[in-house]
Scaffold this motif. Structure first.
Motif, short mmCIF file in Angstrom:
data_model
loop_
_atom_site.label_atom_id
_atom_site.label_comp_id
_atom_site.label_asym_id
_atom_site.label_seq_id
_atom_site.Cartn_x
_atom_site.Cartn_y
_atom_site.Cartn_z
N ASP A 58 -6.15 15.75 -13.24
CA ASP A 58 -6.47 16.34 -11.95
C ASP A 58 -7.48 15.44 -11.24
O ASP A 58 -8.50 15.07 -11.82
N LEU A 59 -7.18 15.09 -9.99
CA LEU A 59 -8.12 14.39 -9.13
C LEU A 59 -8.60 15.40 -8.10
O LEU A 59 -7.85 15.83 -7.23
N LYS A 60 -9.88 15.78 -8.17
CA LYS A 60 -10.37 16.95 -7.45
C LYS A 60 -11.58 16.62 -6.59
O LYS A 60 -12.46 15.86 -7.00
N GLU A 61 -11.62 17.22 -5.38
CA GLU A 61 -12.83 17.24 -4.57
C GLU A 61 -13.70 18.39 -5.07
O GLU A 61 -13.29 19.55 -5.02
N THR A 62 -14.90 18.08 -5.56
CA THR A 62 -15.73 19.12 -6.16
C THR A 62 -16.73 19.71 -5.17
O THR A 62 -16.73 20.92 -4.94
N TYR A 63 -17.60 18.89 -4.60
CA TYR A 63 -18.58 19.40 -3.64
C TYR A 63 -18.92 18.30 -2.65
O TYR A 63 -18.69 17.11 -2.91
N GLY A 64 -19.49 18.70 -1.53
CA GLY A 64 -19.86 17.73 -0.51
C GLY A 64 -20.68 18.37 0.59
O GLY A 64 -20.98 19.57 0.55
N SER B 187 0.84 -1.19 0.00
CA SER B 187 0.00 0.00 0.00
C SER B 187 0.87 1.24 0.00
O SER B 187 2.03 1.20 0.43
N LEU B 188 0.31 2.32 -0.48
CA LEU B 188 0.98 3.62 -0.48
C LEU B 188 0.08 4.63 0.21
O LEU B 188 -1.05 4.86 -0.21
N ASN B 189 0.61 5.24 1.27
CA ASN B 189 -0.13 6.29 1.98
C ASN B 189 0.78 7.53 2.01
O ASN B 189 1.60 7.68 2.89
N GLY B 190 0.74 8.36 0.94
CA GLY B 190 -0.25 8.25 -0.03
C GLY B 190 -0.04 9.26 -1.14
O GLY B 190 1.00 9.90 -1.31
N ILE B 191 -1.12 9.48 -1.83
CA ILE B 191 -1.22 10.48 -2.88
C ILE B 191 -1.90 11.72 -2.29
O ILE B 191 -3.01 11.63 -1.78
N GLY B 192 -1.24 12.86 -2.34
CA GLY B 192 -1.73 14.04 -1.64
C GLY B 192 -2.25 15.11 -2.57
O GLY B 192 -1.80 15.26 -3.70
N GLY B 193 -3.22 15.86 -2.06
CA GLY B 193 -3.74 17.03 -2.77
C GLY B 193 -3.97 18.16 -1.80
O GLY B 193 -4.08 17.94 -0.59
N GLU B 194 -4.05 19.39 -2.31
CA GLU B 194 -4.27 20.55 -1.45
C GLU B 194 -5.07 21.60 -2.20
O GLU B 194 -5.18 21.56 -3.42
N GLY B 195 -5.64 22.54 -1.44
CA GLY B 195 -6.43 23.58 -2.07
C GLY B 195 -7.26 24.34 -1.06
O GLY B 195 -7.03 24.28 0.15
N GLN C 268 -18.69 13.20 0.09
CA GLN C 268 -17.87 13.99 -0.83
C GLN C 268 -17.94 13.45 -2.24
O GLN C 268 -17.94 12.23 -2.46
N LYS C 269 -17.99 14.36 -3.21
CA LYS C 269 -17.95 14.01 -4.63
C LYS C 269 -16.55 14.25 -5.17
O LYS C 269 -15.94 15.31 -4.90
N TYR C 270 -16.02 13.28 -5.92
CA TYR C 270 -14.70 13.38 -6.53
C TYR C 270 -14.82 13.29 -8.05
O TYR C 270 -15.73 12.65 -8.58
N LYS C 271 -13.85 13.92 -8.73
CA LYS C 271 -13.85 13.88 -10.18
C LYS C 271 -12.42 13.81 -10.69
O LYS C 271 -11.54 14.56 -10.24
N LEU C 272 -12.17 12.87 -11.61
CA LEU C 272 -10.89 12.75 -12.28
C LEU C 272 -11.03 13.28 -13.70
O LEU C 272 -11.81 12.75 -14.49
N ASP C 273 -10.30 14.34 -14.02
CA ASP C 273 -10.29 14.93 -15.35
C ASP C 273 -8.92 14.72 -15.99
O ASP C 273 -7.89 14.89 -15.33
N THR C 274 -8.92 14.37 -17.27
CA THR C 274 -7.67 14.25 -18.03
C THR C 274 -7.87 14.89 -19.40
O THR C 274 -8.99 15.15 -19.83
N ASN C 275 -6.76 15.12 -20.09
CA ASN C 275 -6.84 15.60 -21.47
C ASN C 275 -6.57 14.46 -22.45
O ASN C 275 -6.25 14.70 -23.62
N THR D 270 -11.43 23.32 -4.23
CA THR D 270 -10.41 23.06 -5.25
C THR D 270 -9.31 22.14 -4.72
O THR D 270 -8.22 22.12 -5.29
N ILE D 271 -9.55 21.41 -3.63
CA ILE D 271 -8.53 20.50 -3.13
C ILE D 271 -8.30 19.41 -4.17
O ILE D 271 -9.22 18.67 -4.52
N LYS D 272 -7.08 19.31 -4.68
CA LYS D 272 -6.84 18.38 -5.78
C LYS D 272 -5.39 17.91 -5.84
O LYS D 272 -4.48 18.54 -5.29
N THR D 273 -5.21 16.79 -6.52
CA THR D 273 -3.91 16.26 -6.90
C THR D 273 -3.76 16.46 -8.40
O THR D 273 -4.70 16.20 -9.16
N SER D 274 -2.60 16.93 -8.85
CA SER D 274 -2.41 17.19 -10.28
C SER D 274 -1.17 16.47 -10.81
O SER D 274 -0.19 16.27 -10.09
N LEU D 275 -1.26 16.06 -12.08
CA LEU D 275 -0.16 15.38 -12.76
C LEU D 275 0.00 15.99 -14.14
O LEU D 275 -0.97 16.13 -14.88
#
Length: 418
Positions: free
Chosen positions: A100-106, A47-55, A132-139, A84-89
């Motif tokens: 972007d892996l983003k927390e949108t609303y909750g 396991s990996l703890n972890g992947i972080g996001g901020e906003g 919480q609702k999450y959304k992964l967006d890519t191009n 806008t708390i999110k992880t970006s690559l």
């Protein structure tokens, strides 16, 4: 003799009447970070703890409080937030791939229990259900969204600033249930990838209480407090770190590698009371358990079960300026220099450590509970200098770098000497 005796006696004054019972609405802004733990049922122990996001985020609240005694309060609340708390690559080497892996609303539904430190200032704890609702967006032509439910716990300080309005600072730790079917849309079985998410946030909010001046106010006295003087303090805190990892030769940037934990802190400072304003400075030192961790489950053998990136100790030299929002409570901002020690706990020759300088900014609420003691809650955002790992390992300069940032909250108590 009467005058001399009076000079030695702690003078107290009655606080303005404020009725904490009743309905209120609140609006606030906050900041924080989350940490995603990744694991799989098909690779036990890894396991990996972890992947972080901020906003940042905004929040609206409706609640009701009831004074069950002279100083104790019980209440309930419902709030909704967008953020806008999110992880970006970003990977330039793959044709400009970005994600972007983003927390949108909750929303949260909870209860709280409070204790009046003074008639105008409340210290409280709270907890309840979180969604919480999450959304992964890519191009790259694909994306996904999902939701997670869980729980939250927290603490805060709320103080009256006039006859109907209050100001609060509040920390919440939120933990969501395991999401084990993220990859089902790609035909993979449940448990192929498990996601466990936790979040550390701090909010500053103003609330309007509809019947705060309708009577029923607490009648005990507010201690008189002179903010001028030297003090010592100690506190406990929690928070998260997000490392922005960059690999310039491959044009890769990921924000980031995340970690979380708790810490203890001691401080020494001086404040000068300027009337309605207070200015001061402080030095503090901390021992921290905030870390990122990769569990290996014995895959490497040789007794190596895990690798962790620890933020074990550090110190700050800060200045602050505050405004008295009522007769015993200070709202303040602070900023200054920070230093942090990092340690990579891994098998040799990967077991290295380094120190990094940076800055911190933050804000808090502090209230007097006697003529010598205060308690408060404080949020800090800290960012440290970029670390080039060629300084620690025999690799080309600029091959891999890390820029860490922290979101931390502490609850502390201070004793003033004079």
């Amino acid at each position: 003799m009467s005058a001399a005796h009076a000079a030695d006696v702690v003078q107290e004054q009655a606080a303005p009447g404020f009725n904490w019972s009743g309905v209120y609405v609140g609006f606030g802004v906050g900041a924080g970070a989350n940490v995603h733990k990744l694991s799989s049922d098909f690779v036990p122990g890894l396991s990996l703890n972890g992947i972080g996001g901020e906003g940042i985020y905004g929040q609206a609240t409706v609640g009701y409080d009831y004074m069950v005694s002279q100083r104790f309060l019980l209440g309930g609340l419902i709030d909704a937030h967008v953020g806008t708390i999110k992880t970006s690559l970003d990977v330039g080497a793959l044709g400009g791939l970005s994600a972007d892996l983003k927390e949108t609303y909750g929303f949260d539904v909870g209860v709280r229990a409070g204790y009046l430190l003074t008639p105008s200032t409340l210290g409280y704890v709270l907890g309840g259900y979180a969604w919480q609702k999450y959304k992964l967006d890519t191009n790259a032509g694909f994306g996904m969204d999902w939701d997670q439910g869980g729980y939250f716990v927290g603490a805060g300080v709320e103080t009256a600033i006039n006859s109907n309005w209050t100001l609060k600072g509040e920390y919440r730790y939120t933990r969501f249930g395991t999401k084990d079917n993220l990859l089902s849309q790609f035909g993979l079985p449940d448990g192929a990838l498990n996601l466990d998410t936790s979040r550390h946030t701090f909010e500053v909010a103003a609330s309007y209480r509809f019947n705060a001046n309708d009577g029923g106010a607490a009648s005990f006295e507010t201690p008189s407090y002179n903010w001028t003087g030297f003090y010592v303090g100690g506190g406990l805190g929690a928070g998260a770190v997000v490392h922005q990892i960059e690999v310039p030769p491959a044009d890769v940037k990921v924000n980031g590698l995340g970690g979380e934990g708790v810490f203890g802190e001691a401080s020494l400072g001086y404040d000068q009371d300027m009337g309605s304003w207070v200015i001061g400075g402080l030095v503090d030192a901390r021992l921290s358990g905030i870390k990122s961790k990769l569990e290996l489950g014995g895959l490497l053998g040789g007794g190596v079960d895990s690798i962790s990136l620890n933020t074990d100790y550090g110190f700050d030299v800060l200045g602050r300026i505050g405004m008295k929002v009522n007769e015993a409570t200070l709202a303040y901002a602070l900023a200054g220099y920070s230093w942090q020690h990092f340690k990579l706990d891994a098998p040799a020759p990967l077991d290295v450590d380094w120190g990094s300088s940076g800055f911190s900014v933050g804000a808090g609420l502090e209230t007097a509970v006697s003529d010598k003691m205060t308690v408060g809650i404080e949020y800090r955002y800290s960012q440290f200098a970029k670390e080039d790992f060629s300084d620690e390992f025999p690799i080309p300069s600029g091959l891999v770098t890390s820029t860490p940032s922290f979101h931390t909250v502490r609850i502390d108590a201070k004793y003033k000497f004079n």
